[in-house]
Enzyme design. Sequence first.
Site, PDB file in Angstrom:
ATOM      1  N   CYS A  65       0.847  -1.201   0.000  1.00 48.40           N
ATOM      2  CA  CYS A  65       0.000   0.000   0.000  1.00 48.40           C
ATOM      3  C   CYS A  65       0.880   1.248   0.000  1.00 48.40           C
ATOM      4  O   CYS A  65       1.825   1.343   0.780  1.00 48.40           O
ATOM      5  CB  CYS A  65      -0.917  -0.014   1.227  1.00 48.40           C
ATOM      6  SG  CYS A  65      -2.044   1.386   1.244  1.00 48.40           S
ATOM      7  N   CYS A  69       0.612   4.683   6.868  1.00 45.50           N
ATOM      8  CA  CYS A  69      -0.035   4.574   8.180  1.00 45.50           C
ATOM      9  C   CYS A  69       0.915   3.796   9.092  1.00 45.50           C
ATOM     10  O   CYS A  69       1.242   2.638   8.801  1.00 45.50           O
ATOM     11  CB  CYS A  69      -1.375   3.867   8.038  1.00 45.50           C
ATOM     12  SG  CYS A  69      -2.345   4.547   6.671  1.00 45.50           S
ATOM     13  N   CYS A  72       0.308   0.133  10.306  1.00 50.00           N
ATOM     14  CA  CYS A  72      -0.265  -0.880   9.410  1.00 50.00           C
ATOM     15  C   CYS A  72       0.763  -1.850   8.828  1.00 50.00           C
ATOM     16  O   CYS A  72       1.777  -1.434   8.254  1.00 50.00           O
ATOM     17  CB  CYS A  72      -1.012  -0.181   8.273  1.00 50.00           C
ATOM     18  SG  CYS A  72      -1.868  -1.381   7.219  1.00 50.00           S
ATOM     19  N   CYS A 109     -16.950  -8.201   5.348  1.00 58.28           N
ATOM     20  CA  CYS A 109     -16.251  -6.950   5.066  1.00 58.28           C
ATOM     21  C   CYS A 109     -14.992  -7.201   4.242  1.00 58.28           C
ATOM     22  O   CYS A 109     -14.119  -7.964   4.644  1.00 58.28           O
ATOM     23  CB  CYS A 109     -15.894  -6.269   6.384  1.00 58.28           C
ATOM     24  SG  CYS A 109     -15.006  -4.723   6.120  1.00 58.28           S
ATOM     25  N   CYS A 139     -19.914  -5.054   3.487  1.00 56.14           N
ATOM     26  CA  CYS A 139     -19.125  -3.902   3.922  1.00 56.14           C
ATOM     27  C   CYS A 139     -17.829  -3.902   3.128  1.00 56.14           C
ATOM     28  O   CYS A 139     -17.325  -4.972   2.780  1.00 56.14           O
ATOM     29  CB  CYS A 139     -18.828  -4.011   5.422  1.00 56.14           C
ATOM     30  SG  CYS A 139     -17.818  -2.652   6.052  1.00 56.14           S
ATOM     31  N   CYS A 199     -19.396   2.922   8.648  1.00 52.79           N
ATOM     32  CA  CYS A 199     -18.675   2.196   9.696  1.00 52.79           C
ATOM     33  C   CYS A 199     -17.404   2.992   9.937  1.00 52.79           C
ATOM     34  O   CYS A 199     -16.535   3.061   9.060  1.00 52.79           O
ATOM     35  CB  CYS A 199     -18.358   0.783   9.218  1.00 52.79           C
ATOM     36  SG  CYS A 199     -17.265  -0.113  10.349  1.00 52.79           S
ATOM     37  N   ARG A 271     -18.091  -2.008  17.981  1.00 55.35           N
ATOM     38  CA  ARG A 271     -17.383  -3.285  17.786  1.00 55.35           C
ATOM     39  C   ARG A 271     -16.057  -3.325  18.543  1.00 55.35           C
ATOM     40  O   ARG A 271     -15.238  -2.405  18.433  1.00 55.35           O
ATOM     41  CB  ARG A 271     -17.123  -3.531  16.290  1.00 55.35           C
ATOM     42  CG  ARG A 271     -16.375  -4.841  16.032  1.00 55.35           C
ATOM     43  CD  ARG A 271     -16.245  -5.171  14.562  1.00 55.35           C
ATOM     44  NE  ARG A 271     -17.533  -5.179  13.899  1.00 55.35           N
ATOM     45  CZ  ARG A 271     -17.851  -4.395  12.881  1.00 55.35           C
ATOM     46  NH1 ARG A 271     -16.980  -3.566  12.383  1.00 55.35           N
ATOM     47  NH2 ARG A 271     -19.053  -4.455  12.346  1.00 55.35           N
TER      48      ARG A 271
HETATM   49  N1  SAM Z   1      -6.761   0.809   3.142  1.00 55.87           N
HETATM   50  C1  SAM Z   1      -8.027   1.097   3.658  1.00 55.87           C
HETATM   51  C2  SAM Z   1      -8.004   2.242   4.664  1.00 55.87           C
HETATM   52  O1  SAM Z   1      -6.955   2.479   5.257  1.00 55.87           O
HETATM   53  O2  SAM Z   1      -9.038   2.864   4.854  1.00 55.87           O
HETATM   54  C3  SAM Z   1      -8.731  -0.091   4.277  1.00 55.87           C
HETATM   55  C4  SAM Z   1      -7.970  -1.117   5.057  1.00 55.87           C
HETATM   56  S1  SAM Z   1      -7.212  -0.557   6.573  1.00 55.87           S
HETATM   57  C5  SAM Z   1      -6.236  -1.944   7.015  1.00 55.87           C
HETATM   58  C6  SAM Z   1      -8.590  -0.541   7.715  1.00 55.87           C
HETATM   59  C7  SAM Z   1      -8.322  -0.111   9.124  1.00 55.87           C
HETATM   60  O3  SAM Z   1      -7.644  -1.126   9.839  1.00 55.87           O
HETATM   61  C8  SAM Z   1      -7.459   1.105   9.363  1.00 55.87           C
HETATM   62  O4  SAM Z   1      -8.155   2.291   9.168  1.00 55.87           O
HETATM   63  C9  SAM Z   1      -7.086   0.946  10.830  1.00 55.87           C
HETATM   64  O5  SAM Z   1      -8.012   1.616  11.642  1.00 55.87           O
HETATM   65  C10 SAM Z   1      -7.160  -0.570  11.040  1.00 55.87           C
HETATM   66  N2  SAM Z   1      -5.829  -1.130  11.337  1.00 55.87           N
HETATM   67  C11 SAM Z   1      -4.824  -1.321  10.457  1.00 55.87           C
HETATM   68  N3  SAM Z   1      -3.735  -1.828  11.062  1.00 55.87           N
HETATM   69  C12 SAM Z   1      -4.055  -1.963  12.375  1.00 55.87           C
HETATM   70  C13 SAM Z   1      -3.329  -2.416  13.519  1.00 55.87           C
HETATM   71  N4  SAM Z   1      -2.062  -2.794  13.444  1.00 55.87           N
HETATM   72  N5  SAM Z   1      -3.962  -2.441  14.710  1.00 55.87           N
HETATM   73  C14 SAM Z   1      -5.249  -2.030  14.784  1.00 55.87           C
HETATM   74  N6  SAM Z   1      -5.976  -1.589  13.747  1.00 55.87           N
HETATM   75  C15 SAM Z   1      -5.380  -1.536  12.557  1.00 55.87           C
HETATM   76  C1  DTB Z   2     -11.512  -1.913  11.440  1.00 58.83           C
HETATM   77  O1  DTB Z   2     -11.773  -0.932  12.163  1.00 58.83           O
HETATM   78  N1  DTB Z   2     -10.682  -2.881  11.775  1.00 58.83           N
HETATM   79  C2  DTB Z   2     -10.575  -3.850  10.707  1.00 58.83           C
HETATM   80  C3  DTB Z   2     -11.604  -3.334   9.659  1.00 58.83           C
HETATM   81  N2  DTB Z   2     -12.034  -2.119  10.249  1.00 58.83           N
HETATM   82  C4  DTB Z   2     -11.240  -3.216   8.239  1.00 58.83           C
HETATM   83  C5  DTB Z   2      -9.198  -4.039  10.244  1.00 58.83           C
HETATM   84  C6  DTB Z   2      -8.235  -4.426  11.352  1.00 58.83           C
HETATM   85  C7  DTB Z   2      -6.918  -4.675  10.732  1.00 58.83           C
HETATM   86  C8  DTB Z   2      -5.934  -5.219  11.704  1.00 58.83           C
HETATM   87  C9  DTB Z   2      -4.617  -5.478  11.060  1.00 58.83           C
HETATM   88  C10 DTB Z   2      -4.642  -6.531   9.982  1.00 58.83           C
HETATM   89  O2  DTB Z   2      -5.353  -7.543  10.085  1.00 58.83           O
HETATM   90  O3  DTB Z   2      -3.886  -6.367   9.018  1.00 58.83           O
HETATM   91 FE1  SF4 Z   3      -2.865   1.250   3.332  1.00 64.11          FE
HETATM   92 FE2  SF4 Z   3      -2.860   0.125   5.732  1.00 64.11          FE
HETATM   93 FE3  SF4 Z   3      -3.066   2.746   5.525  1.00 64.11          FE
HETATM   94 FE4  SF4 Z   3      -5.137   1.188   4.753  1.00 64.11          FE
HETATM   95  S1  SF4 Z   3      -4.334   1.420   6.818  1.00 64.11           S
HETATM   96  S2  SF4 Z   3      -4.280   2.962   3.662  1.00 64.11           S
HETATM   97  S3  SF4 Z   3      -3.995  -0.575   3.966  1.00 64.11           S
HETATM   98  S4  SF4 Z   3      -1.293   1.507   4.889  1.00 64.11           S
END
Ligand code: SAM
Ligand code: DTB
Ligand code: SF4
Length: 324
Positions: A65, A69, A72, A109, A139, A199, A271
């Site tokens: 990606c 973030c 992530c 989702c 979702c 959401c 949630r």
């Molecule tokens: N790329 C899209 C975005 O960022 O909106 C969708 C996927 S992203 C992985 C969805 C959400 O997962 C993020 O907004 C964040 O709140 C959550 N998330 C990602 N990594 C995480 C982590 N290590 N621990 C907790 N929540 C996480």
């Molecule tokens: C949200 O708030 N948490 C979910 C969903 N919306 C998309 C994602 C959590 C991701 C946790 C890290 C992973 O599994 O990569």
């Molecule tokens: Fe990309 Fe992860 Fe950020 Fe979503 S949360 S935009 S998957 S880096």
Amino acid sequence: MTVAITPVSNPIAEPRHDWRQEEVLDLLAQPFNDLLFQAQLVHRATFDANRIQVSRLLSIKTGSCPEDCKYCPQSAHYDTGLEKAKLLEVETVLEAAKAARDSGASRFCMGAAWRGPGHDFDTVLRMVEGVKSLGLETCASLGLLSGEQARQLKDAGLDYYNHNIDTSEEHYEQVVTTRSFQDRLDTLEHVRDAGLKVCCGGIVGLGEERVDRARMLLTLANMPKHPESVPINLLIKIPGTPLEENAQVDPFDFVRTIAAARIMLPQSLVRLSAGRQGMSDELQALCFLAGAHSVFCGVKLLTAGNASPDQDKSLFGRLGLRPM
Ligand code: SAM
Ligand code: DTB
Ligand code: SF4
């Protein structure tokens, strides 16, 4: 004589949109028992306290990606050892959705590691159509959307769009530098305007102060319409990301955040989202007592681990929680 019974509106469960920061800080600082009691009152005014909604996640496009973030595992900016995958085939997604439905999930989702949808958006629209036709709530979490993309998702049968604000506007740039808090709000507006359900929630453990948690909740609660779903994630500390060494959140502070979300967003589905793996049954039970009434099921979230199905079966059984 027949007595007409008119439903009495319960002021405690009426959504408000005029929360002030001091009020939220007071809420969070209350004695723990008082806060949980209030959260239970609010919860029970609208919901059956012994029911839990179960959603299932699938990563339809994994890793690489362009966004940075800092929490992530899927950001191309960090080496997290993640196995990357391009967009899945529609059939593969539908097989996963059927399995999720058969294991008791009511919402499916689909998450993609994108800044926003690109050239293969049509494939995602076909996934949404297919999952909807299986009788599941749909979702998607695909990053930033234009108004037109939001409308196309709605037309394809999407019910909810997940787009988290993650933290307070003030703390946001410590966590994400490739887009602004306002970019997230703009997408949320497109989602609402398209008639999709929202959401939207955040993460606890990003190095934020209590005031940031209060401000994040204020942003959600003072939206013109409350998000229908509010995921509260506990940071999963991913090795290789800049937040891997973040301080452990006091579990009671995590529960406090859930309780405040419940009180401020009295009709939303709250949630207990990421971070259940490794959480004790007792801590999860406290989160449910604080008003969380939805979880993700399955061994995996998008890429990270989740509580195991066996653990969940045993936990829900012991607590007398039944799926919605
Ligand atoms: N790329 C899209 C975005 O960022 O909106 C969708 C996927 S992203 C992985 C969805 C959400 O997962 C993020 O907004 C964040 O709140 C959550 N998330 C990602 N990594 C995480 C982590 N290590 N621990 C907790 N929540 C996480
Ligand atoms: C949200 O708030 N948490 C979910 C969903 N919306 C998309 C994602 C959590 C991701 C946790 C890290 C992973 O599994 O990569
Ligand atoms: Fe990309 Fe992860 Fe950020 Fe979503 S949360 S935009 S998957 S880096």
